[in-house]
Design a protein around this motif. Structure first.
Motif, PDB file in Angstrom:
ATOM      1  N   ASP A 226     -45.733  -4.344  -8.538  1.00 57.11           N
ATOM      2  CA  ASP A 226     -44.565  -4.654  -7.709  1.00 57.11           C
ATOM      3  C   ASP A 226     -43.437  -5.299  -8.509  1.00 57.11           C
ATOM      4  N   ASP A 227     -43.401  -5.007  -9.821  1.00 54.86           N
ATOM      5  CA  ASP A 227     -42.295  -5.431 -10.694  1.00 54.86           C
ATOM      6  C   ASP A 227     -42.127  -6.940 -10.734  1.00 54.86           C
ATOM      7  N   GLY A 228     -43.256  -7.667 -10.673  1.00 49.70           N
ATOM      8  CA  GLY A 228     -43.197  -9.115 -10.814  1.00 49.70           C
ATOM      9  C   GLY A 228     -42.888  -9.872  -9.545  1.00 49.70           C
ATOM     10  N   VAL A 229     -42.888  -9.181  -8.415  1.00 51.09           N
ATOM     11  CA  VAL A 229     -42.609  -9.815  -7.121  1.00 51.09           C
ATOM     12  C   VAL A 229     -43.920  -9.928  -6.339  1.00 51.09           C
ATOM     13  N   TRP A 230     -44.153 -11.110  -5.782  1.00 51.90           N
ATOM     14  CA  TRP A 230     -45.376 -11.351  -5.014  1.00 51.90           C
ATOM     15  C   TRP A 230     -45.001 -11.858  -3.630  1.00 51.90           C
ATOM     16  N   GLN A 231     -45.339 -11.063  -2.618  1.00 50.02           N
ATOM     17  CA  GLN A 231     -45.074 -11.434  -1.230  1.00 50.02           C
ATOM     18  C   GLN A 231     -43.619 -11.860  -1.033  1.00 50.02           C
ATOM     19  N   GLY A 232     -42.728 -11.087  -1.619  1.00 49.84           N
ATOM     20  CA  GLY A 232     -41.294 -11.314  -1.471  1.00 49.84           C
ATOM     21  C   GLY A 232     -40.698 -12.329  -2.422  1.00 49.84           C
ATOM     22  N   ARG A 233     -41.523 -12.958  -3.238  1.00 48.74           N
ATOM     23  CA  ARG A 233     -41.039 -13.982  -4.169  1.00 48.74           C
ATOM     24  C   ARG A 233     -41.173 -13.470  -5.599  1.00 48.74           C
ATOM     25  N   ARG A 234     -40.088 -13.537  -6.356  1.00 46.15           N
ATOM     26  CA  ARG A 234     -40.146 -13.095  -7.743  1.00 46.15           C
ATOM     27  C   ARG A 234     -40.839 -14.160  -8.594  1.00 46.15           C
ATOM     28  N   LEU A 235     -41.954 -13.775  -9.204  1.00 44.81           N
ATOM     29  CA  LEU A 235     -42.680 -14.682 -10.090  1.00 44.81           C
ATOM     30  C   LEU A 235     -42.385 -14.410 -11.557  1.00 44.81           C
ATOM     31  N   LEU A 236     -42.199 -13.140 -11.905  1.00 48.06           N
ATOM     32  CA  LEU A 236     -41.924 -12.777 -13.294  1.00 48.06           C
ATOM     33  C   LEU A 236     -40.444 -12.449 -13.436  1.00 48.06           C
ATOM     34  N   PRO A 237     -39.868 -12.751 -14.587  1.00 44.15           N
ATOM     35  CA  PRO A 237     -38.437 -12.482 -14.760  1.00 44.15           C
ATOM     36  C   PRO A 237     -38.124 -11.002 -14.600  1.00 44.15           C
ATOM     37  N   GLU A 238     -36.982 -10.735 -14.005  1.00 46.22           N
ATOM     38  CA  GLU A 238     -36.569  -9.351 -13.787  1.00 46.22           C
ATOM     39  C   GLU A 238     -36.489  -8.618 -15.117  1.00 46.22           C
ATOM     40  N   GLY A 239     -37.049  -7.443 -15.163  1.00 42.46           N
ATOM     41  CA  GLY A 239     -37.041  -6.640 -16.378  1.00 42.46           C
ATOM     42  C   GLY A 239     -38.265  -6.819 -17.251  1.00 42.46           C
ATOM     43  N   TRP A 240     -39.049  -7.881 -17.028  1.00 38.68           N
ATOM     44  CA  TRP A 240     -40.208  -8.123 -17.890  1.00 38.68           C
ATOM     45  C   TRP A 240     -41.249  -7.019 -17.756  1.00 38.68           C
ATOM     46  N   VAL A 241     -41.582  -6.611 -16.545  1.00 34.09           N
ATOM     47  CA  VAL A 241     -42.634  -5.606 -16.361  1.00 34.09           C
ATOM     48  C   VAL A 241     -42.268  -4.323 -17.101  1.00 34.09           C
ATOM     49  N   ALA A 242     -41.016  -3.915 -17.009  1.00 34.38           N
ATOM     50  CA  ALA A 242     -40.585  -2.706 -17.722  1.00 34.38           C
ATOM     51  C   ALA A 242     -40.755  -2.882 -19.224  1.00 34.38           C
ATOM     52  N   ARG A 243     -40.436  -4.065 -19.740  1.00 37.79           N
ATOM     53  CA  ARG A 243     -40.598  -4.319 -21.181  1.00 37.79           C
ATOM     54  C   ARG A 243     -42.066  -4.315 -21.588  1.00 37.79           C
ATOM     55  N   ALA A 244     -42.884  -4.970 -20.782  1.00 32.51           N
ATOM     56  CA  ALA A 244     -44.294  -5.109 -21.145  1.00 32.51           C
ATOM     57  C   ALA A 244     -45.030  -3.790 -21.057  1.00 32.51           C
ATOM     58  N   SER A 245     -44.587  -2.897 -20.159  1.00 33.27           N
ATOM     59  CA  SER A 245     -45.349  -1.688 -19.853  1.00 33.27           C
ATOM     60  C   SER A 245     -44.772  -0.434 -20.486  1.00 33.27           C
ATOM     61  N   ARG A 246     -43.891  -0.584 -21.466  1.00 26.40           N
ATOM     62  CA  ARG A 246     -43.424   0.583 -22.209  1.00 26.40           C
ATOM     63  C   ARG A 246     -43.905   0.458 -23.652  1.00 26.40           C
ATOM     64  N   PRO A 247     -44.098   1.572 -24.342  1.00 26.71           N
ATOM     65  CA  PRO A 247     -44.607   1.487 -25.721  1.00 26.71           C
ATOM     66  C   PRO A 247     -43.568   0.917 -26.676  1.00 26.71           C
ATOM     67  N   HIS A 248     -43.968  -0.121 -27.393  1.00 26.30           N
ATOM     68  CA  HIS A 248     -43.117  -0.707 -28.432  1.00 26.30           C
ATOM     69  C   HIS A 248     -43.505  -0.221 -29.815  1.00 26.30           C
ATOM     70  N   ILE A 249     -44.737   0.248 -29.934  1.00 24.32           N
ATOM     71  CA  ILE A 249     -45.228   0.685 -31.237  1.00 24.32           C
ATOM     72  C   ILE A 249     -46.219   1.821 -30.985  1.00 24.32           C
ATOM     73  N   PRO A 250     -46.134   2.922 -31.729  1.00 26.92           N
ATOM     74  CA  PRO A 250     -47.095   4.018 -31.520  1.00 26.92           C
ATOM     75  C   PRO A 250     -48.479   3.634 -32.014  1.00 26.92           C
ATOM     76  N   THR A 251     -49.494   4.152 -31.336  1.00 29.52           N
ATOM     77  CA  THR A 251     -50.872   3.809 -31.681  1.00 29.52           C
ATOM     78  C   THR A 251     -51.701   5.027 -32.060  1.00 29.52           C
ATOM     79  N   ALA A 252     -51.120   6.208 -32.120  1.00 25.91           N
ATOM     80  CA  ALA A 252     -51.881   7.430 -32.371  1.00 25.91           C
ATOM     81  C   ALA A 252     -52.686   7.300 -33.657  1.00 25.91           C
ATOM     82  N   GLY A 253     -53.980   7.498 -33.532  1.00 27.03           N
ATOM     83  CA  GLY A 253     -54.848   7.434 -34.699  1.00 27.03           C
ATOM     84  C   GLY A 253     -55.234   6.049 -35.126  1.00 27.03           C
TER      85      GLY A 253
END
Length: 482
Positions: A226-253
């Motif tokens: 839910d993008d860092g929102v819990w029961q209508g309250r934002r707990l995580l900073p906006e944009g953090w989930v997108a940053r954490a859940s996208r690849p920053h470094i390739p891991t193939a192999g």
């Protein structure tokens, strides 16, 4: 505090086909190398299926191993939002006392975002070397190991990266990870007991060692879904989930030929990318699967070295069970699934009662390690079997000068709470052989103990080998000194 239960819904009401969940359970229980311990499935914000394989239970905290890393990254995100951490700052800037010692230019160039994404420039695991280089300050030991490549250019799953991130959080906040997370994350989510292993510095280690119930994993997954929102309250900073859940470094192999498919998709900030969604995971099958395309979360614990096989079963059986809309007329199927989930249990270890006329031979029998040393558990020095009154038998394990006494029976798990939570089952294979399994209930680990009356020796082998601590008494949540 008493956690508010997650909202419940029948599987069909949230578009989950119970037959797919049954197929997944069938496949898990048929897999010879997977021992499932818990499962929670959430869809559209509701818990639609959950179960624990007895003797595991919902309320016990579990050792999450590297799934701990996702909680550490969440703490770093909160500290960044409070202006305490800069992800683009050099790691060394948070440890100015090391300034004169760290001369390698690559070590000096490691940024916070590099350690958050396993991209310090080292080409392999350095945890043992870091602790050996400076046992009193492993961060310094890590920074004294020059990276083979420029930071940010290569992935290596390397525990000191997360340890260093955790150390920065604890330094800038002046608190342990759990103390910092309690009012900001754990309490708002309704997470109960959460206990984290510390090392000799007194720090919570960050890269592993968090003990929390499966419910805590499910709640973290739902927060990220839910993008860092819990029961209508934002707990995580906006944009953090997108940053954490996208690849920053390739891991193939990067993980070798084994376990390639779901480890080849890239790494975010202490989350793995998956063929479907993204995940936090820990050794031996501790999972937090976040599936945005299905608006679903799967939290699970297990004991397996075949984690890719586990994920393959999820993709094969559970994903097709997620349908686009409610499934009417499925009340009977949902009820049957609910009943099955309530009956889940690991089969007790095989074994019969003491053979007729042999109780006296076994009562008060003492066994020493076969070959002089127990290869799988060198601190285990003696096993005693006591009893003789019907089925009332006790197995006593002497390990690192501590003793664990536990009743056992051939037809059920016998649970003990002291000196640590464990369950025991087993019995006699023949007149001269006793085989007993000991399950350490706050971990994924099971010890198979076999005693031979002929030569008064025992063998003990792990189903999955513990990665923390040397003694059996360390196989519990760290509520106090072991």
């Amino acid at each position: 505090m008493t956690a508010r239960p997650l909202p419940l819904a029948a599987p069909a009401a949230r578009g989950v086909d119970a037959s797919g969940v049954h197929a997944f359970l069938d496949a898990l229980e048929a897999a010879p190398d997977i021992e499932p311990h818990s499962l929670m499935i959430l869809r559209h914000g509701h818990l639609v299926a959950s179960g624990w394989w007895a003797p595991y239970t919902a309320s016990r905290p579990q050792l999450l191993y590297s799934l701990s890393k996702s909680f550490t990254a969440t703490a770093a995100a909160l500290a960044e939002a409070e202006g305490l951490i800069d992800f683009d700052a050099p790691v060394l800037s948070y440890f100015p006392e090391f300034e004169a010692d760290i001369t390698d230019p690559r070590s000096r160039a490691i940024l916070v975002r590099h350690v958050a994404s396993m991209a310090s420039g080292h080409e392999g695991e350095t945890v043992d070397e870091a602790y050996a280089t400076d046992p009193a300050e492993p961060v310094r030991g890590f920074l004294l190991l020059p990276p083979q490549r420029d930071p940010g250019t290569v992935f290596a799953y390397n525990q000191p990266n997360t340890y260093t991130l955790a150390a920065i959080v604890q330094r800038v906040t002046g608190q342990s990870l759990t103390a910092y997370l309690r009012p900001r994350l754990l309490d708002p989510l309704g997470v109960g007991e959460a206990l984290w292993l510390r090392d000799g510095t007194g720090r919570e280690i960050g890269f592993s060692g968090l003990h929390a119930a499966t419910d805590a994993v499910a709640r973290l997954g739902l927060l990220y879904l839910d993008d860092g929102v819990w029961q209508g309250r934002r707990l995580l900073p906006e944009g953090w989930v997108a940053r954490a859940s996208r690849p920053h470094i390739p891991t193939a192999g990067a993980m070798g030929e084994r376990d390639r498919q779901d480890w080849d998709r890239g790494y975010g900030h202490q989350f793995w990318m998956s063929r479907h969604g993204y995940r936090g995971d820990g050794a031996y099958g501790q999972f937090c699967l976040v599936l945005p395309e299905h608006d679903a979360v799967i939290a699970a614990t297990a004991a397996t070295e075949r984690m890719q096989d586990y994920l393959d079963l999820v993709w094969r059986h559970l994903l097709p069970a997620f349908r686009p809309g409610p499934l009417p007329g499925r009340e009977a199927a949902d009820g049957a699934l609910r009943e099955r989930l309530q009956r889940l249990a690991l089969p007790p270890a095989e074994g019969g009662p003491v053979p007729p006329g042999r109780a006296g031979d076994w009562s008060a029998a003492v066994f020493t390690p076969y070959g002089g040393v127990c290869a799988d558990q060198p601190t285990l020095t003696e096993v005693r079997v006591t009893g003789g009154d019907g089925d009332d038998w006790t197995l006593s394990l002497t390990d690192a000068r501590h003793r664990l006494d536990a009743r056992f029976g051939a037809k059920e798990w016998a649970v003990t709470e002291q000196p640590l939570p464990a369950a025991v089952s087993g019995g006699w294979a023949d007149a001269g052989t006793l085989a007993v399994d000991v399950v350490f209930l706050e971990t994924p680990h099971r010890l198979h103990v076999t005693c031979s009356l002929t030569d008064r020796t025992f063998t003990a082998r792990w189903g999955t080998r513990p990665l923390h601590g040397r003694s059996l008494l360390a196989l519990r949540a760290p509520r106090g000194a072991v």
